[in-house]
Design a protein around this motif. Sequence first.
Motif, PDB file in Angstrom:
ATOM      1  N   THR A 161     -40.267 -20.018  33.209  1.00  0.00           N
ATOM      2  CA  THR A 161     -41.174 -21.005  32.623  1.00  0.00           C
ATOM      3  C   THR A 161     -42.523 -20.997  33.336  1.00  0.00           C
ATOM      4  O   THR A 161     -43.576 -21.086  32.706  1.00  0.00           O
ATOM      5  CB  THR A 161     -40.553 -22.405  32.709  1.00  0.00           C
ATOM      6  N   GLY A 162     -42.489 -20.895  34.660  1.00  0.00           N
ATOM      7  CA  GLY A 162     -43.731 -20.894  35.425  1.00  0.00           C
ATOM      8  C   GLY A 162     -44.651 -19.764  35.025  1.00  0.00           C
ATOM      9  O   GLY A 162     -45.873 -19.944  34.910  1.00  0.00           O
ATOM     10  N   ILE A 163     -44.098 -18.579  34.806  1.00  0.00           N
ATOM     11  CA  ILE A 163     -44.906 -17.439  34.397  1.00  0.00           C
ATOM     12  C   ILE A 163     -45.440 -17.644  32.989  1.00  0.00           C
ATOM     13  O   ILE A 163     -46.615 -17.388  32.708  1.00  0.00           O
ATOM     14  CB  ILE A 163     -44.090 -16.136  34.517  1.00  0.00           C
ATOM     15  N   ASP A 164     -44.603 -18.130  32.066  1.00  0.00           N
ATOM     16  CA  ASP A 164     -45.075 -18.381  30.700  1.00  0.00           C
ATOM     17  C   ASP A 164     -46.271 -19.331  30.693  1.00  0.00           C
ATOM     18  O   ASP A 164     -47.260 -19.106  29.989  1.00  0.00           O
ATOM     19  CB  ASP A 164     -43.953 -18.968  29.851  1.00  0.00           C
ATOM     20  N   LEU A 165     -46.199 -20.402  31.476  1.00  0.00           N
ATOM     21  CA  LEU A 165     -47.270 -21.398  31.468  1.00  0.00           C
ATOM     22  C   LEU A 165     -48.500 -20.911  32.233  1.00  0.00           C
ATOM     23  O   LEU A 165     -49.644 -21.159  31.810  1.00  0.00           O
ATOM     24  CB  LEU A 165     -46.762 -22.719  32.030  1.00  0.00           C
ATOM     25  N   ALA A 166     -48.314 -20.206  33.330  1.00  0.00           N
ATOM     26  CA  ALA A 166     -49.465 -19.658  34.064  1.00  0.00           C
ATOM     27  C   ALA A 166     -50.187 -18.610  33.220  1.00  0.00           C
ATOM     28  O   ALA A 166     -51.425 -18.564  33.196  1.00  0.00           O
ATOM     29  CB  ALA A 166     -49.008 -19.059  35.391  1.00  0.00           C
ATOM     30  N   PHE A 167     -49.433 -17.772  32.534  1.00  0.00           N
ATOM     31  CA  PHE A 167     -50.045 -16.760  31.674  1.00  0.00           C
ATOM     32  C   PHE A 167     -50.761 -17.408  30.488  1.00  0.00           C
ATOM     33  O   PHE A 167     -51.769 -16.890  30.005  1.00  0.00           O
ATOM     34  CB  PHE A 167     -48.989 -15.783  31.183  1.00  0.00           C
ATOM     35  N   THR A 168     -50.249 -18.540  30.027  1.00  0.00           N
ATOM     36  CA  THR A 168     -50.947 -19.271  28.963  1.00  0.00           C
ATOM     37  C   THR A 168     -52.259 -19.844  29.487  1.00  0.00           C
ATOM     38  O   THR A 168     -53.308 -19.750  28.838  1.00  0.00           O
ATOM     39  CB  THR A 168     -50.051 -20.400  28.415  1.00  0.00           C
ATOM     40  N   ALA A 169     -52.216 -20.426  30.674  1.00  0.00           N
ATOM     41  CA  ALA A 169     -53.424 -21.018  31.265  1.00  0.00           C
ATOM     42  C   ALA A 169     -54.510 -19.981  31.516  1.00  0.00           C
ATOM     43  O   ALA A 169     -55.701 -20.277  31.429  1.00  0.00           O
ATOM     44  CB  ALA A 169     -53.073 -21.735  32.565  1.00  0.00           C
ATOM     45  N   SER A 170     -54.107 -18.753  31.818  1.00  0.00           N
ATOM     46  CA  SER A 170     -55.084 -17.704  32.130  1.00  0.00           C
ATOM     47  C   SER A 170     -55.491 -16.896  30.906  1.00  0.00           C
ATOM     48  O   SER A 170     -56.351 -16.021  31.023  1.00  0.00           O
ATOM     49  CB  SER A 170     -54.517 -16.771  33.210  1.00  0.00           C
ATOM     50  N   GLY A 171     -54.856 -17.174  29.758  1.00  0.00           N
ATOM     51  CA  GLY A 171     -55.234 -16.485  28.532  1.00  0.00           C
ATOM     52  C   GLY A 171     -54.481 -15.195  28.266  1.00  0.00           C
ATOM     53  O   GLY A 171     -54.743 -14.529  27.259  1.00  0.00           O
ATOM     54  N   VAL A 172     -53.549 -14.813  29.147  1.00  0.00           N
ATOM     55  CA  VAL A 172     -52.729 -13.632  28.887  1.00  0.00           C
ATOM     56  C   VAL A 172     -51.845 -13.874  27.667  1.00  0.00           C
ATOM     57  O   VAL A 172     -51.724 -13.024  26.784  1.00  0.00           O
ATOM     58  CB  VAL A 172     -51.868 -13.286  30.122  1.00  0.00           C
ATOM     59  N   LEU A 173     -51.219 -15.047  27.623  1.00  0.00           N
ATOM     60  CA  LEU A 173     -50.476 -15.501  26.451  1.00  0.00           C
ATOM     61  C   LEU A 173     -51.330 -16.502  25.684  1.00  0.00           C
ATOM     62  O   LEU A 173     -52.109 -17.251  26.281  1.00  0.00           O
ATOM     63  CB  LEU A 173     -49.168 -16.172  26.865  1.00  0.00           C
ATOM     64  N   GLY A 174     -51.139 -16.527  24.374  1.00  0.00           N
ATOM     65  CA  GLY A 174     -51.812 -17.550  23.585  1.00  0.00           C
ATOM     66  C   GLY A 174     -51.104 -18.884  23.649  1.00  0.00           C
ATOM     67  O   GLY A 174     -51.697 -19.930  23.361  1.00  0.00           O
ATOM     68  N   GLY A 175     -49.816 -18.865  24.017  1.00  0.00           N
ATOM     69  CA  GLY A 175     -49.050 -20.099  24.096  1.00  0.00           C
ATOM     70  C   GLY A 175     -47.663 -19.843  24.622  1.00  0.00           C
ATOM     71  O   GLY A 175     -47.241 -18.698  24.814  1.00  0.00           O
ATOM     72  N   ALA A 176     -46.927 -20.937  24.863  1.00  0.00           N
ATOM     73  CA  ALA A 176     -45.569 -20.851  25.383  1.00  0.00           C
ATOM     74  C   ALA A 176     -44.716 -21.953  24.766  1.00  0.00           C
ATOM     75  O   ALA A 176     -45.158 -23.101  24.647  1.00  0.00           O
ATOM     76  CB  ALA A 176     -45.554 -20.974  26.902  1.00  0.00           C
ATOM     77  N   ILE A 177     -43.498 -21.580  24.375  1.00  0.00           N
ATOM     78  CA  ILE A 177     -42.511 -22.516  23.856  1.00  0.00           C
ATOM     79  C   ILE A 177     -41.430 -22.660  24.922  1.00  0.00           C
ATOM     80  O   ILE A 177     -40.732 -21.691  25.249  1.00  0.00           O
ATOM     81  CB  ILE A 177     -41.911 -22.012  22.534  1.00  0.00           C
ATOM     82  N   VAL A 178     -41.320 -23.855  25.489  1.00  0.00           N
ATOM     83  CA  VAL A 178     -40.411 -24.115  26.607  1.00  0.00           C
ATOM     84  C   VAL A 178     -39.361 -25.118  26.155  1.00  0.00           C
ATOM     85  O   VAL A 178     -39.696 -26.242  25.765  1.00  0.00           O
ATOM     86  CB  VAL A 178     -41.182 -24.666  27.826  1.00  0.00           C
ATOM     87  N   PHE A 179     -38.107 -24.739  26.215  1.00  0.00           N
ATOM     88  CA  PHE A 179     -37.027 -25.619  25.760  1.00  0.00           C
ATOM     89  C   PHE A 179     -36.486 -26.509  26.877  1.00  0.00           C
ATOM     90  O   PHE A 179     -35.782 -27.473  26.607  1.00  0.00           O
ATOM     91  CB  PHE A 179     -35.887 -24.781  25.170  1.00  0.00           C
ATOM     92  N   GLY A 180     -36.797 -26.191  28.118  1.00  0.00           N
ATOM     93  CA  GLY A 180     -36.287 -26.963  29.236  1.00  0.00           C
ATOM     94  C   GLY A 180     -37.073 -28.234  29.478  1.00  0.00           C
ATOM     95  O   GLY A 180     -38.235 -28.353  29.091  1.00  0.00           O
ATOM     96  N   HIS A 181     -36.433 -29.184  30.167  1.00  0.00           N
ATOM     97  CA  HIS A 181     -37.050 -30.487  30.402  1.00  0.00           C
ATOM     98  C   HIS A 181     -37.251 -30.811  31.876  1.00  0.00           C
ATOM     99  O   HIS A 181     -37.803 -31.854  32.209  1.00  0.00           O
ATOM    100  CB  HIS A 181     -36.178 -31.588  29.788  1.00  0.00           C
ATOM    101  N   HIS A 182     -36.848 -29.912  32.769  1.00  0.00           N
ATOM    102  CA  HIS A 182     -36.901 -30.243  34.192  1.00  0.00           C
ATOM    103  C   HIS A 182     -38.350 -30.293  34.688  1.00  0.00           C
ATOM    104  O   HIS A 182     -39.111 -29.348  34.468  1.00  0.00           O
ATOM    105  CB  HIS A 182     -36.117 -29.228  35.011  1.00  0.00           C
ATOM    106  N   PRO A 183     -38.730 -31.359  35.372  1.00  0.00           N
ATOM    107  CA  PRO A 183     -40.118 -31.477  35.836  1.00  0.00           C
ATOM    108  C   PRO A 183     -40.516 -30.393  36.822  1.00  0.00           C
ATOM    109  O   PRO A 183     -41.677 -29.981  36.860  1.00  0.00           O
ATOM    110  CB  PRO A 183     -40.173 -32.872  36.477  1.00  0.00           C
ATOM    111  N   TRP A 184     -39.575 -29.903  37.653  1.00  0.00           N
ATOM    112  CA  TRP A 184     -39.933 -28.857  38.616  1.00  0.00           C
ATOM    113  C   TRP A 184     -40.249 -27.536  37.915  1.00  0.00           C
ATOM    114  O   TRP A 184     -40.986 -26.721  38.452  1.00  0.00           O
ATOM    115  CB  TRP A 184     -38.823 -28.664  39.652  1.00  0.00           C
ATOM    116  N   ASP A 185     -39.729 -27.322  36.709  1.00  0.00           N
ATOM    117  CA  ASP A 185     -40.073 -26.132  35.939  1.00  0.00           C
ATOM    118  C   ASP A 185     -41.424 -26.276  35.243  1.00  0.00           C
ATOM    119  O   ASP A 185     -42.147 -25.293  35.061  1.00  0.00           O
ATOM    120  CB  ASP A 185     -39.016 -25.860  34.867  1.00  0.00           C
ATOM    121  N   ASN A 186     -41.746 -27.500  34.807  1.00  0.00           N
ATOM    122  CA  ASN A 186     -42.840 -27.691  33.861  1.00  0.00           C
ATOM    123  C   ASN A 186     -44.131 -28.258  34.443  1.00  0.00           C
ATOM    124  O   ASN A 186     -45.218 -27.957  33.941  1.00  0.00           O
ATOM    125  CB  ASN A 186     -42.363 -28.617  32.735  1.00  0.00           C
ATOM    126  N   ALA A 187     -44.035 -29.096  35.472  1.00  0.00           N
ATOM    127  CA  ALA A 187     -45.211 -29.873  35.896  1.00  0.00           C
ATOM    128  C   ALA A 187     -46.369 -28.997  36.366  1.00  0.00           C
ATOM    129  O   ALA A 187     -47.528 -29.232  36.007  1.00  0.00           O
ATOM    130  CB  ALA A 187     -44.819 -30.859  36.995  1.00  0.00           C
TER     131      ALA A 187
END
Length: 271
Positions: free
Chosen positions: A190-216
Motif C-alpha cells: 500500500t505504501g508504494i502504491d500511494l507514494a507512486f501516486t503522490a509522485s505521479g508514477v501512478l495515476g491512482g491507487a485502489i486500497v482495500f485495507g483499512h489499517h491506519p499504519w498502512d494508509n496514513a
Amino acid sequence: MSRELRSMLAVASEILDSVSPRFVEGIGAPSAVTKGRNDFATELDLELERTISAELERRTGIEVHGEEFGGPQLTSGATWVLDPIDGTFNYSSGHPLSGMLLALVRDGEPVLGLTWLPLLGRRYAAVAGGPVLLDGRALPPLPQGKLAEAMIGFGAFNVDSRGRIPGQFRFDLLGPLSRLSSRVRMHGSTGIDLAFTASGVLGGAIVFGHHPWDNAAGVALVRAAGGVVTDLAGAPWTITSGSVLAAAPGVHEELLEMICTVADPAATEEE
C-alpha cells in the motif's frame, strides 16, 4: 511548512535513515509471528518498531501507534503511526517492493508522511500543504489527468476472500479497470502504491485495507501533492475509513464513477 513540522520531519527522516541499513540487511527474514491467513510479522518487524518508536518518543515526546505493538487511539491528540515493514510478504520473499511508513497524525488527520523505500533507494516525505519531497527534492503538484492515460495500483486480491470487501467485488472491478485505464499494477505494498501516486508514477491507487499504519503516510503524501483522497464510496478519507481511493485530479472522478457502476462499495464494506 511550519517550523514545528519542518523540525518533526527532520527528526523522523534522521531516525528512518538510521535504521535503513538494518532494513536492507534483513531482507528475506522469515515469518516469526503469524497474524492470520498469509499474514505474518518477521523478527525484524518487531525489532524495527521497537527501535523507531523508542527514538521517536525520546526525541519528540510524542507516543507511537505501531502495527505490531499498537499504541494510543488516533482520533484525538498527536500520535506517530508506524508500519516498520510495509509489504511484509514481499520483504520476506526477497522482493524489493517494501518499505517503512511513518505519519504524524493530529486529531485523526495525517499532517506529515514519510515513505522510505531503502531497497529502491527512494525517500518520499511531505507535510500538509506540500510539496512532496523525493530524496529531498520538491516534486511538482499533480496535474489534471485522465484514467485512460494512467496506471492504477490495485490492492490485495484473492477472489475467494470474504470480509469487509469481498474478493468477488475486487474481481468485478478488474474488468472495467483494465478496459478504462492504461495499465493495472499490483505491487503488494500500500505504501508504494500511494507514494507512486503522490509522485505521479501512478495515476491512482485502489486500497482495500483499512489499517491506519498502512494508509496514513501515503494519504499525507497524496494530499500534499494535490491529489484527491476518499474512501471507495467517495466519502472524505479519515483515519477510521475502511478503504482508500487516491488519485490525481480528474483520474479520481473517473475511478469513483467506475467503482460505483460495479457496486455500492459502502454497502460492500458493511457486509
